[in-house]
Design a protein around this motif. Sequence first.
Motif, PDB file in Angstrom:
ATOM      1  N   LEU A   6      76.840  29.284 -53.226  1.00 10.90           N
ATOM      2  CA  LEU A   6      75.414  28.594 -53.769  1.00 10.90           C
ATOM      3  C   LEU A   6      74.418  29.193 -52.533  1.00 10.90           C
ATOM      4  CD1 LEU A   6      73.470  27.126 -55.599  1.00 10.90           C
ATOM      5  CD2 LEU A   6      73.836  25.178 -54.059  1.00 10.90           C
ATOM      6  N   ARG A   7      74.891  28.929 -51.520  1.00 14.23           N
ATOM      7  CA  ARG A   7      73.938  29.400 -50.263  1.00 14.23           C
ATOM      8  C   ARG A   7      73.682  30.984 -50.375  1.00 14.23           C
ATOM      9  NH1 ARG A   7      77.102  26.217 -45.308  1.00 14.23           N
ATOM     10  NH2 ARG A   7      75.874  24.012 -45.960  1.00 14.23           N
ATOM     11  N   SER A   8      74.971  31.803 -50.755  1.00 17.74           N
ATOM     12  CA  SER A   8      74.929  33.156 -50.889  1.00 17.74           C
ATOM     13  C   SER A   8      73.854  33.528 -52.051  1.00 17.74           C
ATOM     14  CB  SER A   8      76.201  33.853 -51.377  1.00 17.74           C
ATOM     15  OG  SER A   8      77.084  33.491 -50.207  1.00 17.74           O
ATOM     16  N   ILE A   9      73.854  32.943 -53.245  1.00 15.66           N
ATOM     17  CA  ILE A   9      73.291  33.073 -54.259  1.00 15.66           C
ATOM     18  C   ILE A   9      71.469  32.816 -53.791  1.00 15.66           C
ATOM     19  CG2 ILE A   9      72.415  32.447 -56.560  1.00 15.66           C
ATOM     20  CD1 ILE A   9      75.501  31.993 -57.009  1.00 15.66           C
ATOM     21  N   VAL A  10      71.103  31.691 -53.012  1.00 17.79           N
ATOM     22  CA  VAL A  10      69.775  31.266 -52.725  1.00 17.79           C
ATOM     23  C   VAL A  10      69.333  32.503 -51.818  1.00 17.79           C
ATOM     24  CG1 VAL A  10      68.384  29.379 -51.717  1.00 17.79           C
ATOM     25  CG2 VAL A  10      70.201  28.920 -53.221  1.00 17.79           C
ATOM     26  N   THR A  11      70.327  32.788 -50.941  1.00 18.44           N
ATOM     27  CA  THR A  11      69.816  33.761 -49.817  1.00 18.44           C
ATOM     28  C   THR A  11      69.256  35.276 -50.595  1.00 18.44           C
ATOM     29  OG1 THR A  11      71.308  32.961 -48.356  1.00 18.44           O
ATOM     30  CG2 THR A  11      70.418  35.338 -47.749  1.00 18.44           C
ATOM     31  N   THR A  12      70.372  35.728 -51.484  1.00 19.11           N
ATOM     32  CA  THR A  12      70.009  36.852 -52.180  1.00 19.11           C
ATOM     33  C   THR A  12      68.652  36.668 -53.175  1.00 19.11           C
ATOM     34  OG1 THR A  12      72.461  37.355 -52.511  1.00 19.11           O
ATOM     35  CG2 THR A  12      70.927  38.470 -53.876  1.00 19.11           C
TER      36      THR A  12
END
Length: 45
Positions: A6-12
Amino acid sequence: MDINDLRSIVTTVSFLTFVGIVVWAWSKSNQPDFDEAAQLPFKED
């Protein structure tokens, strides 16, 4: 899906949004509008 995914998706998504705003702000089609807005403080009523 764990919290790191989820953190990776939000960062992207945040990065792509930032890049989109930069491209929009620097596009040549918006330059006349921004030039006009830049002169607003100097216009007399």
